[in-house]
Design an enzyme around this catalytic site. Structure first.
Site, PDB file in Angstrom:
ATOM      1  N   LYS A 117     -15.952  11.088   4.189  1.00 22.45           N
ATOM      2  CA  LYS A 117     -14.974  10.778   3.147  1.00 22.45           C
ATOM      3  C   LYS A 117     -15.359  11.332   1.783  1.00 22.45           C
ATOM      4  O   LYS A 117     -14.494  11.747   1.011  1.00 22.45           O
ATOM      5  CB  LYS A 117     -14.756   9.274   3.064  1.00 22.45           C
ATOM      6  CG  LYS A 117     -14.103   8.778   4.325  1.00 22.45           C
ATOM      7  CD  LYS A 117     -13.828   7.303   4.281  1.00 22.45           C
ATOM      8  CE  LYS A 117     -12.727   6.993   5.260  1.00 22.45           C
ATOM      9  NZ  LYS A 117     -11.590   6.345   4.663  1.00 22.45           N
ATOM     10  N   GLY A 165     -10.923   2.537   9.863  1.00 19.63           N
ATOM     11  CA  GLY A 165     -10.309   1.257  10.220  1.00 19.63           C
ATOM     12  C   GLY A 165     -10.488   0.190   9.161  1.00 19.63           C
ATOM     13  O   GLY A 165     -10.425  -0.993   9.454  1.00 19.63           O
ATOM     14  N   GLU A 201     -13.912   3.463  -5.802  1.00 22.27           N
ATOM     15  CA  GLU A 201     -12.585   3.913  -6.214  1.00 22.27           C
ATOM     16  C   GLU A 201     -11.929   2.828  -7.034  1.00 22.27           C
ATOM     17  O   GLU A 201     -12.209   1.642  -6.848  1.00 22.27           O
ATOM     18  CB  GLU A 201     -11.695   4.143  -4.973  1.00 22.27           C
ATOM     19  CG  GLU A 201     -11.770   5.530  -4.413  1.00 22.27           C
ATOM     20  CD  GLU A 201     -10.915   5.731  -3.171  1.00 22.27           C
ATOM     21  OE1 GLU A 201     -10.119   4.840  -2.815  1.00 22.27           O
ATOM     22  OE2 GLU A 201     -11.073   6.784  -2.558  1.00 22.27           O
ATOM     23  N   LYS A 202     -11.029   3.228  -7.881  1.00 18.94           N
ATOM     24  CA  LYS A 202     -10.178   2.251  -8.554  1.00 18.94           C
ATOM     25  C   LYS A 202      -9.363   1.562  -7.469  1.00 18.94           C
ATOM     26  O   LYS A 202      -8.882   2.200  -6.528  1.00 18.94           O
ATOM     27  CB  LYS A 202      -9.249   3.004  -9.518  1.00 18.94           C
ATOM     28  CG  LYS A 202      -8.146   2.161 -10.081  1.00 18.94           C
ATOM     29  CD  LYS A 202      -8.337   1.928 -11.578  1.00 18.94           C
ATOM     30  CE  LYS A 202      -7.388   0.881 -12.090  1.00 18.94           C
ATOM     31  NZ  LYS A 202      -8.060  -0.371 -12.475  1.00 18.94           N
ATOM     32  N   TYR A 203      -9.221   0.245  -7.545  1.00 18.09           N
ATOM     33  CA  TYR A 203      -8.421  -0.487  -6.568  1.00 18.09           C
ATOM     34  C   TYR A 203      -6.975  -0.520  -7.054  1.00 18.09           C
ATOM     35  O   TYR A 203      -6.674  -1.080  -8.108  1.00 18.09           O
ATOM     36  CB  TYR A 203      -8.968  -1.908  -6.395  1.00 18.09           C
ATOM     37  CG  TYR A 203      -8.185  -2.704  -5.382  1.00 18.09           C
ATOM     38  CD1 TYR A 203      -8.208  -2.355  -4.037  1.00 18.09           C
ATOM     39  CD2 TYR A 203      -7.422  -3.802  -5.770  1.00 18.09           C
ATOM     40  CE1 TYR A 203      -7.490  -3.076  -3.098  1.00 18.09           C
ATOM     41  CE2 TYR A 203      -6.701  -4.528  -4.826  1.00 18.09           C
ATOM     42  CZ  TYR A 203      -6.736  -4.158  -3.497  1.00 18.09           C
ATOM     43  OH  TYR A 203      -6.016  -4.863  -2.572  1.00 18.09           O
ATOM     44  N   GLU A 288      -7.420  10.265   2.278  1.00 20.67           N
ATOM     45  CA  GLU A 288      -8.153  10.961   3.336  1.00 20.67           C
ATOM     46  C   GLU A 288      -7.270  11.946   4.075  1.00 20.67           C
ATOM     47  O   GLU A 288      -6.053  11.936   3.928  1.00 20.67           O
ATOM     48  CB  GLU A 288      -8.800   9.971   4.321  1.00 20.67           C
ATOM     49  CG  GLU A 288      -7.836   9.172   5.147  1.00 20.67           C
ATOM     50  CD  GLU A 288      -8.535   8.384   6.255  1.00 20.67           C
ATOM     51  OE1 GLU A 288      -9.684   8.679   6.611  1.00 20.67           O
ATOM     52  OE2 GLU A 288      -7.906   7.464   6.795  1.00 20.67           O
ATOM     53  N   ARG A 292      -5.820  15.864  13.035  1.00 27.64           N
ATOM     54  CA  ARG A 292      -5.310  15.704  14.406  1.00 27.64           C
ATOM     55  C   ARG A 292      -3.828  15.379  14.346  1.00 27.64           C
ATOM     56  O   ARG A 292      -3.267  15.199  13.279  1.00 27.64           O
ATOM     57  CB  ARG A 292      -6.024  14.528  15.081  1.00 27.64           C
ATOM     58  CG  ARG A 292      -5.868  13.258  14.257  1.00 27.64           C
ATOM     59  CD  ARG A 292      -6.372  12.030  14.964  1.00 27.64           C
ATOM     60  NE  ARG A 292      -6.533  10.914  14.055  1.00 27.64           N
ATOM     61  CZ  ARG A 292      -5.585  10.102  13.661  1.00 27.64           C
ATOM     62  NH1 ARG A 292      -4.347  10.282  14.069  1.00 27.64           N
ATOM     63  NH2 ARG A 292      -5.834   9.100  12.838  1.00 27.64           N
ATOM     64  N   VAL A 295      -0.086   9.339  15.574  1.00 33.94           N
ATOM     65  CA  VAL A 295       0.816   8.517  16.390  1.00 33.94           C
ATOM     66  C   VAL A 295       2.267   8.719  15.928  1.00 33.94           C
ATOM     67  O   VAL A 295       3.187   8.870  16.736  1.00 33.94           O
ATOM     68  CB  VAL A 295       0.437   7.020  16.261  1.00 33.94           C
ATOM     69  CG1 VAL A 295       1.464   6.142  16.956  1.00 33.94           C
ATOM     70  CG2 VAL A 295      -0.958   6.753  16.796  1.00 33.94           C
ATOM     71  N   ARG A 338       6.326   0.897  16.478  1.00 32.23           N
ATOM     72  CA  ARG A 338       5.237   0.844  17.464  1.00 32.23           C
ATOM     73  C   ARG A 338       5.388  -0.466  18.226  1.00 32.23           C
ATOM     74  O   ARG A 338       5.363  -1.541  17.632  1.00 32.23           O
ATOM     75  CB  ARG A 338       3.882   0.851  16.772  1.00 32.23           C
ATOM     76  CG  ARG A 338       3.622   2.117  15.987  1.00 32.23           C
ATOM     77  CD  ARG A 338       2.167   2.162  15.561  1.00 32.23           C
ATOM     78  NE  ARG A 338       1.923   3.261  14.664  1.00 32.23           N
ATOM     79  CZ  ARG A 338       0.715   3.759  14.408  1.00 32.23           C
ATOM     80  NH1 ARG A 338      -0.352   3.220  14.979  1.00 32.23           N
ATOM     81  NH2 ARG A 338       0.566   4.768  13.583  1.00 32.23           N
TER      82      ARG A 338
HETATM   83  P1  ADP Z   1     -10.173   3.817   6.625  1.00 31.95           P
HETATM   84  O1  ADP Z   1     -10.586   5.198   7.031  1.00 31.95           O
HETATM   85  O2  ADP Z   1     -11.265   2.799   6.757  1.00 31.95           O
HETATM   86  O3  ADP Z   1      -8.884   3.388   7.253  1.00 31.95           O
HETATM   87  P2  ADP Z   1      -8.815   4.531   4.119  1.00 31.95           P
HETATM   88  O4  ADP Z   1      -9.459   5.232   2.982  1.00 31.95           O
HETATM   89  O5  ADP Z   1      -7.842   5.311   4.939  1.00 31.95           O
HETATM   90  O6  ADP Z   1      -9.976   3.895   5.031  1.00 31.95           O
HETATM   91  O7  ADP Z   1      -8.117   3.241   3.588  1.00 31.95           O
HETATM   92  C1  ADP Z   1      -7.541   2.301   4.470  1.00 31.95           C
HETATM   93  C2  ADP Z   1      -6.521   1.445   3.743  1.00 31.95           C
HETATM   94  O8  ADP Z   1      -7.183   0.693   2.700  1.00 31.95           O
HETATM   95  C3  ADP Z   1      -5.419   2.226   3.049  1.00 31.95           C
HETATM   96  O9  ADP Z   1      -4.319   2.525   3.903  1.00 31.95           O
HETATM   97  C4  ADP Z   1      -5.035   1.229   1.977  1.00 31.95           C
HETATM   98  O10 ADP Z   1      -4.232   0.211   2.559  1.00 31.95           O
HETATM   99  C5  ADP Z   1      -6.354   0.602   1.564  1.00 31.95           C
HETATM  100  N1  ADP Z   1      -6.985   1.342   0.437  1.00 31.95           N
HETATM  101  C6  ADP Z   1      -7.841   2.387   0.534  1.00 31.95           C
HETATM  102  N2  ADP Z   1      -8.218   2.816  -0.690  1.00 31.95           N
HETATM  103  C7  ADP Z   1      -7.597   2.015  -1.597  1.00 31.95           C
HETATM  104  C8  ADP Z   1      -7.583   1.939  -3.036  1.00 31.95           C
HETATM  105  N3  ADP Z   1      -8.299   2.770  -3.805  1.00 31.95           N
HETATM  106  N4  ADP Z   1      -6.816   0.979  -3.599  1.00 31.95           N
HETATM  107  C9  ADP Z   1      -6.091   0.116  -2.839  1.00 31.95           C
HETATM  108  N5  ADP Z   1      -6.069   0.124  -1.502  1.00 31.95           N
HETATM  109  C10 ADP Z   1      -6.807   1.063  -0.875  1.00 31.95           C
END
Ligand code: ADP
Length: 452
Positions: A117, A165, A201-203, A288, A292, A295, A338
């Site tokens: 990542k 996940g 990351e900023k939330y 990200e 691939r 779904v 789904r």
């Molecule tokens: P993973 O690979 O573990 O699924 P992701 O980076 O794809 O991780 O993030 C999974 C989920 O977490 C996202 O779809 C979103 O719902 C939440 N998320 C990820 N990053 C942030 C963020 N910076 N702020 C708020 N929610 C986030």
């Protein structure tokens, strides 16, 4: 020489989906299966079938030596990994190529880069994609974490570099909790992925999840096929997806689409990929890239008329893409549900014998599923047993068609999430497309406990 026989290293609806594309192209198929899947539909339909191990995925669908041996004895010249299992395993892609087989997927180095990542974010930044504000790379000390958090502002999110996940993620509301939550995220990540590396990351408070489908030919040409809105999630699992997103304008689609296509062209990306963004207040933030098929790819197929698996096979075989960007047209609206073998309220798994089965049909209705009457859903794998995809000229038309198709769908003997989708369709906010990534869990909490 063109690909003549494809080994499908997967199971369930996606194995069937790949088989269908192959047969339409005049390509033979080899199904590999665990002992639990001997009666599966894709095994019955494939030209050859090879048992690769016992039910546990680690000994069958993830068993690289057995899959390669199956390819060799059946005379396959290419392997399609589907999604999940080995689809994003760079080592597997390399092993396939080392055996002079074609890997129907991206170049191994691109799978590797995007699988990490932190490296993926650095690559995305270099290619000009907008990022969520955060740390440049891994957090190396508490002081650094404090400094970055003060810069971007609380709440912040600590994420695992090797994450997946949603595991190893912690929301930190304020500085006093930073030290302990950072330590927790690190040890969770270590336990789940064997790697304690975390970043910040900023939330974002309540964004939508909007992703772009991209396609490259590996020779510097790439196109985008628009976006999908996948905000309806439960525990980070997508439940329903639609294209186009109810909140994205044509101008935004063209602008962000051109940006992601340019990035893929510059990378020399080959095959199908998805660039995932969070979207809030009119802005996209890269989170990200999935290297691939997804779904939810059928909603893109419904609005573009393209067969993505056919395109994957073509570019893996060295052909150019069927279409240039100018030739991609977006038509109407598509929605995918789904359908899982789960209780629609408690989400408890419900494997077992399918006693009766009737799939909906009619205009612009597609069902991707390996189910049939008399089939026994095994308890060992993912609970998704069917995807219902509908198309309409407008979103309203697609919603009406979805309601009609769900009414027709009969899966007897096991419990499914069909009633959940029917209840969702009755919700005025959902009908208005007014939802975010947190919306579904709130909605589920508000439903009557006896619902469904
Ligand atoms: P993973 O690979 O573990 O699924 P992701 O980076 O794809 O991780 O993030 C999974 C989920 O977490 C996202 O779809 C979103 O719902 C939440 N998320 C990820 N990053 C942030 C963020 N910076 N702020 C708020 N929610 C986030």
């Amino acid at each position: 020489m063109p690909i003549q026989k494809v080994l499908i290293a997967n199971r369930g609806e996606i194995a069937l989906r790949i088989h269908r594309a192959c047969h339409e192209m005049g390509i033979q198929t080899v199904a590999v299966h665990s002992t639990a899947d001997a009666d599966a539909m894709h095994v019955r339909l494939a030209d050859h079938a090879v048992c690769i191990g016992p039910p546990a995925a680690s000994e069958s669908y993830l068993n690289i030596p057995n899959i390669i041996a199956a390819a060799e004895i059946s005379g396959a010249d290419a392997i399609h990994p589907g999604y999940g299992f080995l689809s994003e395993n760079a080592k597997f892609a390399e092993i396939v190529e080392a055996h002079d087989l074609i890997f129907i997927g991206p170049k191994p180095e691109h799978i590797r880069t995007m699988g990490d990542k932190i490296e993926a974010k650095a690559t995305a930044a270099r290619l000009g994609l907008p990022l969520v504000p955060g740390s440049d790379g891994p957090l190396t000390s508490l002081d650094e974490a404090k400094r970055v958090a003060a810069e971007i502002g609380y709440p912040v999110l600590i994420k695992a570099a090797s994450g997946g996940g949603g595991r190893g993620m912690k929301v930190v509301p304020e500085e006093s909790q930073l030290e302990s939550l950072m330590a927790q995220a690190g040890s969770e990540a270590k336990a789940a992925f064997g790697d304690a590396t975390v970043y910040m990351e900023k939330y974002l408070a309540d964004p939508r999840h909007i992703e772009f489908q991209v396609f490259g030919d590996g020779r510097g040409n790439a196109i985008h096929l628009g976006e999908r809105d996948c905000s309806l999630q439960r525990r980070h699992q997508k439940v329903l997806e639609e294209a186009p997103s109810p909140v994205i304008s044509m101008a935004q689609r063209e602008e962000m689409g051109a940006t992601v296509a340019r990035a893929m062209a510059e990378m020399g990306y080959r095959g199908a990929g998805t660039i995932e963004f969070l979207y809030e207040d009119g802005r996209f933030y890269f989170i990200e890239m999935n290297t691939r098929l997804q779904v939810e790819h059928p909603v893109t197929e419904m609005v573009t008329g393209l067969d993505l698996v056919r395109e994957q096979i073509r570019v893996a075989d060295g052909y150019l893409l069927t279409l240039s960007q100018d030739e991609v047209e977006f038509r109407g609206h598509a929605i995918e549900c789904r359908i899982n073998a789960e209780h629609p309220r408690s989400f408890a798994p419900s494997p077992g014998l399918v006693k009766g089965y009737h799939a909906p049909g009619g205009m612009n209705v597609r069902v991707d599923s390996g189910l049939y009457a008399g089939y026994r859903v095994p308890p060992y794998y993912d609970s998704m047993v069917a995807k219902l995809i509908v198309w309409g000229h407008s979103r309203e038309g697609a919603l009406r068609r979805l309601r009609r198709a769900l009414e027709e769908f009969v899966i007897d003997g096991i419990t499914t999430t069909i009633p959940l989708h029917q209840a969702l369709l009755d919700d005025p906010e959902f009908q208005d497309g007014d939802y975010t990534i947190k919306w579904l869990e709130r909605w589920l909490a508000e439903q009557e406990p006896d619902q469904g």
